[in-house]
Design an enzyme around this catalytic site. Structure first.
Site, PDB file in Angstrom:
ATOM      1  N   SER A   7      56.401  39.594  38.452  1.00 19.51           N
ATOM      2  CA  SER A   7      55.495  40.642  37.971  1.00 19.51           C
ATOM      3  C   SER A   7      56.228  41.968  37.906  1.00 19.51           C
ATOM      4  O   SER A   7      56.634  42.524  38.936  1.00 19.51           O
ATOM      5  CB  SER A   7      54.291  40.761  38.908  1.00 19.51           C
ATOM      6  N   HIS A  32      55.598  38.174  34.139  1.00 23.18           N
ATOM      7  CA  HIS A  32      54.165  38.455  34.309  1.00 23.18           C
ATOM      8  C   HIS A  32      53.908  39.938  34.051  1.00 23.18           C
ATOM      9  O   HIS A  32      54.524  40.798  34.684  1.00 23.18           O
ATOM     10  CB  HIS A  32      53.774  38.066  35.739  1.00 23.18           C
ATOM     11  N   ASP A  34      51.076  42.800  34.049  1.00 28.74           N
ATOM     12  CA  ASP A  34      49.732  43.136  34.531  1.00 28.74           C
ATOM     13  C   ASP A  34      49.174  44.315  33.749  1.00 28.74           C
ATOM     14  O   ASP A  34      49.681  45.431  33.853  1.00 28.74           O
ATOM     15  CB  ASP A  34      49.798  43.512  36.015  1.00 28.74           C
ATOM     16  N   MET A  36      46.149  46.819  33.276  1.00 26.98           N
ATOM     17  CA  MET A  36      44.969  47.343  33.990  1.00 26.98           C
ATOM     18  C   MET A  36      44.475  48.596  33.276  1.00 26.98           C
ATOM     19  O   MET A  36      45.282  49.423  32.847  1.00 26.98           O
ATOM     20  CB  MET A  36      45.329  47.697  35.429  1.00 26.98           C
ATOM     21  N   HIS A  65      48.450  39.263  31.951  1.00 24.32           N
ATOM     22  CA  HIS A  65      47.256  39.154  32.785  1.00 24.32           C
ATOM     23  C   HIS A  65      46.384  40.384  32.522  1.00 24.32           C
ATOM     24  O   HIS A  65      46.750  41.494  32.911  1.00 24.32           O
ATOM     25  CB  HIS A  65      47.722  39.083  34.259  1.00 24.32           C
ATOM     26  N   MET A  67      43.483  42.747  33.148  1.00 26.99           N
ATOM     27  CA  MET A  67      42.471  43.217  34.102  1.00 26.99           C
ATOM     28  C   MET A  67      41.799  44.408  33.449  1.00 26.99           C
ATOM     29  O   MET A  67      42.025  45.564  33.832  1.00 26.99           O
ATOM     30  CB  MET A  67      43.156  43.595  35.423  1.00 26.99           C
ATOM     31  N   MET A 136      43.683  34.105  41.806  1.00 32.84           N
ATOM     32  CA  MET A 136      44.087  35.371  42.418  1.00 32.84           C
ATOM     33  C   MET A 136      44.057  35.198  43.936  1.00 32.84           C
ATOM     34  O   MET A 136      43.035  34.814  44.509  1.00 32.84           O
ATOM     35  CB  MET A 136      43.129  36.508  42.022  1.00 32.84           C
ATOM     36  N   GLY A 141      44.277  44.407  41.095  1.00 30.90           N
ATOM     37  CA  GLY A 141      44.302  45.865  41.002  1.00 30.90           C
ATOM     38  C   GLY A 141      45.590  46.515  41.462  1.00 30.90           C
ATOM     39  O   GLY A 141      45.987  47.542  40.922  1.00 30.90           O
ATOM     40  N   PHE A 142      46.253  45.927  42.447  1.00 31.90           N
ATOM     41  CA  PHE A 142      47.456  46.564  42.981  1.00 31.90           C
ATOM     42  C   PHE A 142      48.480  45.517  43.402  1.00 31.90           C
ATOM     43  O   PHE A 142      48.108  44.434  43.864  1.00 31.90           O
ATOM     44  CB  PHE A 142      47.115  47.429  44.205  1.00 31.90           C
ATOM     45  N   GLY A 143      49.749  45.872  43.261  1.00 30.06           N
ATOM     46  CA  GLY A 143      50.806  45.029  43.805  1.00 30.06           C
ATOM     47  C   GLY A 143      50.953  45.309  45.297  1.00 30.06           C
ATOM     48  O   GLY A 143      50.370  46.267  45.821  1.00 30.06           O
ATOM     49  N   GLY A 144      51.700  44.468  45.967  1.00 28.63           N
ATOM     50  CA  GLY A 144      52.050  44.729  47.363  1.00 28.63           C
ATOM     51  C   GLY A 144      50.967  44.449  48.385  1.00 28.63           C
ATOM     52  O   GLY A 144      51.081  44.867  49.538  1.00 28.63           O
ATOM     53  N   ASP A 174      48.614  34.256  42.098  1.00 35.12           N
ATOM     54  CA  ASP A 174      49.058  35.644  41.931  1.00 35.12           C
ATOM     55  C   ASP A 174      48.593  36.520  43.085  1.00 35.12           C
ATOM     56  O   ASP A 174      47.383  36.707  43.272  1.00 35.12           O
ATOM     57  CB  ASP A 174      48.472  36.149  40.598  1.00 35.12           C
ATOM     58  N   GLY A 175      49.555  37.072  43.821  1.00 35.69           N
ATOM     59  CA  GLY A 175      49.235  38.077  44.827  1.00 35.69           C
ATOM     60  C   GLY A 175      49.749  37.744  46.214  1.00 35.69           C
ATOM     61  O   GLY A 175      49.398  36.718  46.789  1.00 35.69           O
ATOM     62  N   GLY A 176      50.647  38.591  46.706  1.00 35.36           N
ATOM     63  CA  GLY A 176      51.115  38.456  48.087  1.00 35.36           C
ATOM     64  C   GLY A 176      52.014  37.258  48.338  1.00 35.36           C
ATOM     65  O   GLY A 176      52.117  36.789  49.473  1.00 35.36           O
ATOM     66  N   GLY A 196      55.686  39.840  42.652  1.00 35.81           N
ATOM     67  CA  GLY A 196      56.061  41.200  42.254  1.00 35.81           C
ATOM     68  C   GLY A 196      56.939  41.835  43.300  1.00 35.81           C
ATOM     69  O   GLY A 196      58.172  41.866  43.185  1.00 35.81           O
ATOM     70  N   SER A 197      56.319  42.315  44.378  1.00 34.23           N
ATOM     71  CA  SER A 197      57.103  43.067  45.359  1.00 34.23           C
ATOM     72  C   SER A 197      58.139  42.194  46.054  1.00 34.23           C
ATOM     73  O   SER A 197      59.217  42.684  46.397  1.00 34.23           O
ATOM     74  CB  SER A 197      56.194  43.764  46.364  1.00 34.23           C
TER      75      SER A 197
HETATM   76  C1  DX5 Z   1      47.605  42.331  41.186  1.00 34.08           C
HETATM   77  C2  DX5 Z   1      48.455  41.749  40.106  1.00 34.08           C
HETATM   78  C3  DX5 Z   1      49.660  41.021  40.581  1.00 34.08           C
HETATM   79  C4  DX5 Z   1      50.678  41.850  41.295  1.00 34.08           C
HETATM   80  C5  DX5 Z   1      51.331  40.944  42.292  1.00 34.08           C
HETATM   81  O1  DX5 Z   1      46.424  42.774  40.620  1.00 34.08           O
HETATM   82  O2  DX5 Z   1      47.702  40.848  39.316  1.00 34.08           O
HETATM   83  O3  DX5 Z   1      50.292  40.329  39.493  1.00 34.08           O
HETATM   84  O4  DX5 Z   1      51.672  42.395  40.491  1.00 34.08           O
HETATM   85  O5  DX5 Z   1      52.150  41.700  43.069  1.00 34.08           O
HETATM   86  P1  DX5 Z   1      52.616  41.218  44.510  1.00 34.08           P
HETATM   87  O6  DX5 Z   1      53.465  40.000  44.292  1.00 34.08           O
HETATM   88  O7  DX5 Z   1      53.362  42.378  45.015  1.00 34.08           O
HETATM   89  O8  DX5 Z   1      51.370  40.893  45.296  1.00 34.08           O
HETATM   90 ZN    ZN Z   2      48.786  39.617  37.817  1.00 39.40          ZN
END
Ligand code: DX5
Ligand code: ZN
Length: 226
Positions: A7, A32, A34, A36, A65, A67, A136, A141-144, A174-176, A196-197
């Site tokens: 991501s 990926h 994102d 938003m 993706h 959102m 999900m 909404g947010f990475g990390g 997707d996520g964490g 992502g992170s």
């Molecule tokens: C969150 C996004 C994710 C995000 C994942 O809303 O859909 O794709 O970038 O980031 P990490 O891997 O840092 O959770």
């Molecule tokens: Zn995503």
């Protein structure tokens, strides 16, 4: 084969080209993106021009993706901009079936997703219509953010539902996700891991090392399940 979809939300945008070249040189073939809108989720990120530009410069599969509150209007435009996969949220108050159809009509693979608090069965009406289902594992909404452990049960249930119905739709999560949980996510039934992170902003941006850590973790899961 388990795939990674890095991501770019967590990438250093000033050095985006470098980040993409580096994941590509590790053999990753999916990206990926994102999108938003500050309305469906509180955050604002990327739009159509970024997808067009990525399309011009990379052969990677662009996994978009959405959102956003009005995917019915924008999903076809993202396909025209060059997306290969466009995933929409079942929570959007729109004609979901029509929108999935329009994504396919424009030439991309339609995907469906839901947030962790939405009942899993909200996905079921669309499973025959999509080419990817995204679970999900954080609130969109947010990475990390931290991986929500109950996502594993949802992945298992979805995987069971798909095989009961003879559907071979890949499950993306997707996520964490990082090396610490990639193995459990794959063992639960994931085919594609968004990260992502844990790829772009961990270990001082050692992208190659971070990808190796993830693929090693996935390999352990595959050895265990095989
Ligand atoms: C969150 C996004 C994710 C995000 C994942 O809303 O859909 O794709 O970038 O980031 P990490 O891997 O840092 O959770
Ligand atoms: Zn995503």
């Amino acid at each position: 084969m388990i795939r990674l979809s890095p991501s770019i939300l967590s990438a250093d945008l000033y050095c985006l080209r470098d980040g993409i070249d580096r994941v590509r040189s590790c053999g990753v073939d999916m990206l990926h993106v994102d999108v938003m809108d500050g309305h469906f989720v509180p955050n604002i990120t990327f739009g159509l021009p970024l997808v067009s530009s990525l399309r011009k410069h990379t052969d990677m599969e662009l996994d978009v993706h959405l959102m956003i509150s009005d995917p019915a209007k924008y999903a076809p435009l993202f396909v025209k901009a060059g997306a290969d996969i466009v995933t929409i949220h079942a929570e959007s108050q729109i004609e979901t079936r029509e929108t999935l159809r329009s994504i396919r009509y424009e030439g991309a693979k339609p995907g469906i997703t839901i947030n962790p608090n939405t009942p899993l069965d909200s996905l079921f009406p669309y499973l025959e219509q999509v080419e990817q289902v995204l679970v999900m594992s954080v609130q969109a909404g947010f990475g990390g953010q931290s991986f929500i452990p109950s996502s594993l049960k949802r992945i298992r249930e979805l995987s069971l539902r798909l095989s009961e119905n003879g559907l071979k739709v890949p499950i993306e999560v997707d996520g964490g996700i990082g090396p610490q949980n990639a193995m459990s996510v794959v063992e639960a039934g994931a085919d594609i891991l968004v990260a992502g992170s844990s790829i772009f902003s961990t270990n001082d941006g050692d992208i190659e090392g971070n990808i190796r850590a993830l693929t090693d973790a996935v390999r352990q899961a595959r050895n265990r399940t095989s």
